[in-house]
Each structure stands twice: as C-alpha cells, then as structure tokens.
Design a protein around this motif. Sequence first.
Motif, mmCIF file in Angstrom:
data_model
loop_
_atom_site.group_PDB
_atom_site.id
_atom_site.type_symbol
_atom_site.label_atom_id
_atom_site.label_comp_id
_atom_site.label_asym_id
_atom_site.label_seq_id
_atom_site.Cartn_x
_atom_site.Cartn_y
_atom_site.Cartn_z
ATOM 1 N N GLY A 1 32.438 44.207 92.079
ATOM 2 C CA GLY A 1 33.561 45.039 92.489
ATOM 3 C C GLY A 1 34.257 45.683 91.299
ATOM 4 O O GLY A 1 34.637 46.856 91.344
ATOM 5 N N CYS A 2 34.405 44.929 90.212
ATOM 6 C CA CYS A 2 35.015 45.474 88.991
ATOM 7 C C CYS A 2 34.129 46.553 88.377
ATOM 8 O O CYS A 2 34.627 47.541 87.835
ATOM 9 C CB CYS A 2 35.261 44.362 87.969
ATOM 10 N N ARG A 3 32.842 46.359 88.486
ATOM 11 C CA ARG A 3 31.899 47.345 87.939
ATOM 12 C C ARG A 3 32.039 48.685 88.667
ATOM 13 O O ARG A 3 31.937 49.740 88.061
ATOM 14 C CB ARG A 3 30.480 46.795 88.096
ATOM 15 N N VAL A 4 32.285 48.633 89.971
ATOM 16 C CA VAL A 4 32.412 49.852 90.775
ATOM 17 C C VAL A 4 33.814 50.452 90.658
ATOM 18 O O VAL A 4 33.963 51.664 90.464
ATOM 19 C CB VAL A 4 32.068 49.558 92.256
ATOM 20 N N LEU A 5 34.846 49.630 90.769
ATOM 21 C CA LEU A 5 36.230 50.117 90.790
ATOM 22 C C LEU A 5 36.905 50.148 89.420
ATOM 23 O O LEU A 5 38.013 50.640 89.308
ATOM 24 C CB LEU A 5 37.081 49.260 91.738
ATOM 25 N N GLY A 6 36.241 49.609 88.443
ATOM 26 C CA GLY A 6 36.861 49.516 87.120
ATOM 27 C C GLY A 6 37.487 48.144 86.936
ATOM 28 O O GLY A 6 37.646 47.394 87.897
ATOM 29 N N PRO A 7 37.838 47.836 85.703
ATOM 30 C CA PRO A 7 38.370 46.494 85.415
ATOM 31 C C PRO A 7 39.612 46.191 86.244
ATOM 32 O O PRO A 7 40.469 47.040 86.435
ATOM 33 C CB PRO A 7 38.716 46.533 83.927
ATOM 34 N N GLY A 8 39.652 44.996 86.728
ATOM 35 C CA GLY A 8 40.808 44.530 87.478
ATOM 36 C C GLY A 8 41.508 43.458 86.674
ATOM 37 O O GLY A 8 41.201 43.249 85.494
ATOM 38 N N PRO A 9 42.423 42.782 87.298
ATOM 39 C CA PRO A 9 43.105 41.704 86.589
ATOM 40 C C PRO A 9 42.121 40.589 86.245
ATOM 41 O O PRO A 9 41.143 40.385 86.946
ATOM 42 C CB PRO A 9 44.161 41.225 87.577
ATOM 43 N N ALA A 10 42.394 39.920 85.164
ATOM 44 C CA ALA A 10 41.542 38.797 84.767
ATOM 45 C C ALA A 10 41.633 37.712 85.833
ATOM 46 O O ALA A 10 42.645 37.581 86.519
ATOM 47 C CB ALA A 10 41.993 38.248 83.413
ATOM 48 N N LEU A 11 40.557 36.964 85.973
ATOM 49 C CA LEU A 11 40.585 35.859 86.923
ATOM 50 C C LEU A 11 41.670 34.876 86.499
ATOM 51 O O LEU A 11 41.827 34.588 85.304
ATOM 52 C CB LEU A 11 39.227 35.166 86.977
ATOM 53 N N PRO A 12 42.435 34.377 87.447
ATOM 54 C CA PRO A 12 43.564 33.508 87.096
ATOM 55 C C PRO A 12 43.118 32.149 86.577
ATOM 56 O O PRO A 12 42.069 31.642 86.957
ATOM 57 C CB PRO A 12 44.307 33.358 88.426
ATOM 58 N N THR A 13 43.934 31.600 85.728
ATOM 59 C CA THR A 13 43.671 30.251 85.222
ATOM 60 C C THR A 13 44.090 29.244 86.291
ATOM 61 O O THR A 13 44.793 29.584 87.250
ATOM 62 C CB THR A 13 44.470 29.981 83.932
ATOM 63 N N LEU A 14 43.699 27.999 86.095
ATOM 64 C CA LEU A 14 44.067 26.942 87.028
ATOM 65 C C LEU A 14 45.589 26.800 87.083
ATOM 66 O O LEU A 14 46.165 26.585 88.144
ATOM 67 C CB LEU A 14 43.401 25.623 86.615
ATOM 68 N N GLU A 15 46.248 26.964 85.955
ATOM 69 C CA GLU A 15 47.715 26.851 85.905
ATOM 70 C C GLU A 15 48.383 27.923 86.775
ATOM 71 O O GLU A 15 49.323 27.656 87.510
ATOM 72 C CB GLU A 15 48.193 26.971 84.460
#
Length: 181
Positions: free
Chosen positions: A116-130
């Motif tokens: 999805g990021c490859r098609v739409l462009g970079p999105g937010p980074a995957l969230p950390t466990l915290e």
Amino acid sequence: RHGHRCALDGLPLVRAVERGSPDPKHPSMSGPKSWLRRLRQWLLWLWHHEATVGQKARGLAAGVFMGCFPIFGLQTLLGIALASLVRGNHILAAAGTWISNPLTYIPLYWFNYAVGCRVLGPGPALPTLEVLQQGGLLELGLAMSSRLLLGSTLVGLASAGLFGGIYWWLLKRSRGASSHT
C-alpha cells in the motif's frame, strides 16, 4: 431415489448413511480405528463436496482473497459469502482464509502495508509497542488504514489468482491422469 443422482453417491459416508449407521454405542464403533475411519469418510465427503474443478478453485481463491484482510472474526464468513457470489466451494473458501493465521499475521499485514505504501507513497511508520499500549493507533487513522486496505486488496487479488489458478491446474491434471489409467 426416483432416478435422481446425487454427486455424493458411492462415497463411503453416503453408503453408510443409506445402509443405516450402526449404533454409536456398539463396541465396533468406539476406539481409535473407528474415529479414524469416520474422519477419513468425512474428509472424503469434503473432498467431493461441490465437486467441479471450477467451484473448488473459485472457493479457494475467494477464501484466500478474504484471508488477506485484517478483519479478524469475519474473514471466514466473508470468504464464504464471496464464494457464494462466485459460485465457489464454501468449505475451501473457509479453509483459504487460513492464509492468515497466528503464524502469518504479522508478516502478511506488514507486507500488505508495504505494498500500500508503494502505491500511495510513504505513510506513517509502523507504531512501536509503546505507542500501541498508549492507544496511539487511532491517531494514525486514515493514512495507515488506507495503505493497509489497498495493500490487502492488491495482495489478495494476486494471491487469490495464484492459489486458485494453481489449485485449478492441479485438479485438472489429477483428473486427467486418473482418467488415463
């Protein structure tokens, strides 16, 4: 039967039902051999259920497609519903949803998000466990979910085509081989 032929005629389970099943409390119907025999009969019945090659391949493809979405608890129901729409095998649709399971959730959904990021462009980074523990996932909202759902759709379409196509080919090949022997 009045001249009607069932697709399941001749299968061990159907023949047993037609003859009248023995009493389940009878000694011959208890123990591991009996349960293995019943399991085998049930699996044979499943294998021959909705028996056309096309129905089986479409059912598996529908299940695999729905299994690529992060909709826990609904994948099987939606896979069966989709199989109904495409006239596919419901049992194989339910089985196909297991492409996502506790062992594959993280890599599959991470891959879907990356597509999805490859098609739409970079999105937010995957969230950390915290961040997840603090309830920060909702703040990522549309940017993250749109990429995940688009990636799930694209990966689902490709996977459904691949798995359904390979399964169709294998079934055609095995039927062709058995008819030549």
